[in-house]
Design a protein around this motif. Structure first.
Motif, short mmCIF file in Angstrom:
data_model
loop_
_atom_site.label_atom_id
_atom_site.label_comp_id
_atom_site.label_asym_id
_atom_site.label_seq_id
_atom_site.Cartn_x
_atom_site.Cartn_y
_atom_site.Cartn_z
N THR A 1 0.81 -1.22 0.00
CA THR A 1 0.00 0.00 0.00
C THR A 1 0.84 1.27 0.00
OG1 THR A 1 -0.25 -0.09 2.41
CG2 THR A 1 -1.99 -1.11 1.08
N VAL A 2 1.95 1.28 0.72
CA VAL A 2 2.81 2.47 0.71
C VAL A 2 3.50 2.60 -0.64
CG1 VAL A 2 4.89 3.50 1.72
CG2 VAL A 2 3.13 2.59 3.21
N GLY A 3 3.86 1.48 -1.26
CA GLY A 3 4.51 1.51 -2.56
C GLY A 3 3.59 1.90 -3.70
N LEU B 1 -3.00 10.61 6.74
CA LEU B 1 -1.55 10.71 6.62
C LEU B 1 -1.13 10.07 5.30
CD1 LEU B 1 -0.47 9.55 10.18
CD2 LEU B 1 -0.78 11.88 9.37
N ARG B 2 0.04 10.46 4.84
CA ARG B 2 0.60 9.89 3.61
C ARG B 2 2.11 9.79 3.76
NH1 ARG B 2 -1.73 8.73 -0.83
NH2 ARG B 2 -3.57 9.90 -0.28
N VAL B 3 2.69 8.77 3.17
CA VAL B 3 4.14 8.60 3.14
C VAL B 3 4.61 9.05 1.76
CG1 VAL B 3 6.05 6.98 3.32
CG2 VAL B 3 4.03 6.66 4.74
N VAL B 4 5.48 10.04 1.74
CA VAL B 4 6.00 10.56 0.48
C VAL B 4 7.52 10.56 0.51
CG1 VAL B 4 3.98 12.00 0.02
CG2 VAL B 4 5.91 12.96 1.27
N ARG C 1 5.76 10.15 -4.96
CA ARG C 1 5.55 8.86 -4.33
C ARG C 1 6.85 8.19 -3.94
NH1 ARG C 1 2.54 5.60 -8.35
NH2 ARG C 1 4.37 4.31 -8.14
N LEU C 2 6.76 7.31 -2.96
CA LEU C 2 7.89 6.49 -2.56
C LEU C 2 7.94 5.28 -3.49
CD1 LEU C 2 9.93 6.63 -0.20
CD2 LEU C 2 8.49 5.04 1.01
N GLY C 3 9.10 4.99 -4.04
CA GLY C 3 9.24 3.86 -4.96
C GLY C 3 9.01 2.53 -4.28
N PRO C 4 8.71 1.48 -5.04
CA PRO C 4 8.41 0.16 -4.46
C PRO C 4 9.56 -0.42 -3.63
CG PRO C 4 7.81 0.20 -6.78
CD PRO C 4 8.53 1.49 -6.49
N LEU C 5 10.79 -0.29 -4.10
CA LEU C 5 11.92 -0.84 -3.33
C LEU C 5 12.12 -0.10 -2.01
CD1 LEU C 5 14.49 -1.58 -6.16
CD2 LEU C 5 13.05 -3.18 -4.91
N ARG C 6 11.98 1.21 -2.05
CA ARG C 6 12.10 1.98 -0.81
C ARG C 6 10.93 1.72 0.13
NH1 ARG C 6 13.91 7.96 -1.75
NH2 ARG C 6 11.96 8.05 -2.89
#
Length: 155
Positions: free
Chosen positions: A90-92, A105-108, A114-119
């Motif tokens: 979900t974060v990816g 809230l959001r993780v950026v 957006r945050l990449g899938p590996l990160r």
């Protein structure tokens, strides 16, 4: 310096003692170029813990109802695995877990976007280890966010 002042500065912590000495730390997120309040500002710890509690409760419910068919030691282990998978996915993709969406809230990425899938996978793994998430910097970011180049912001 009076003994009461020395003890008082020790009790209030090094940040308060440095601020009393004239050091200006600014607000949380200022070094990252984020606003002080409102959308896009650093998420407060209460919201972050609330979102994590909701995510953990959902993962425990899934593990209890669908996998272990009752509560035992394996339920917590399965819930941790489910938390890792749901957080990474979900974060990816969406940028937030169900609990983060509930608490707005959001993780950026620190660079924006957006945050990449590996990160996202790295961040999720470090959240599941728990210790990196408990060590914060002066902007309120845990080591899991610093290592993955992420920041949790309000929507």
């Amino acid at each position: 310096m009076d003994n009461r002042q020395a003890i008082g500065s020790w009790l209030s912590g090094p940040r308060a003692a440095a601020e009393d000495a004239g050091v200006d730390f600014g607000y949380r997120g200022q070094q990252l170029g984020l606003p002080e309040e409102g959308p896009g500002s650093i998420a407060r710890p209460g919201r972050r813990l609330g979102a994590l509690a909701v995510d953990w409760a959902l993962c425990m419910l899934i593990a209890y109802g669908l996998i272990t068919d009752g509560y035992n030691q394996a339920t917590g282990n399965w819930a941790l695995g489910i938390l890792f998978v749901t957080s990474a996915l979900t974060v990816g993709t969406v940028g937030a877990t169900p609990g983060k969406l509930l608490f707005r809230l959001r993780v950026v990425s620190v660079n924006g976007g957006r945050l990449g899938p590996l990160r996202a996978v790295l961040r999720s793994l470090l959240v599941c280890l728990a210790i990196p998430a408990l060590i914060w910097d002066r902007d309120g970011r845990g080591l899991h966010d610093r290592f993955s180049g992420a920041v949790q912001v309000r929507v």
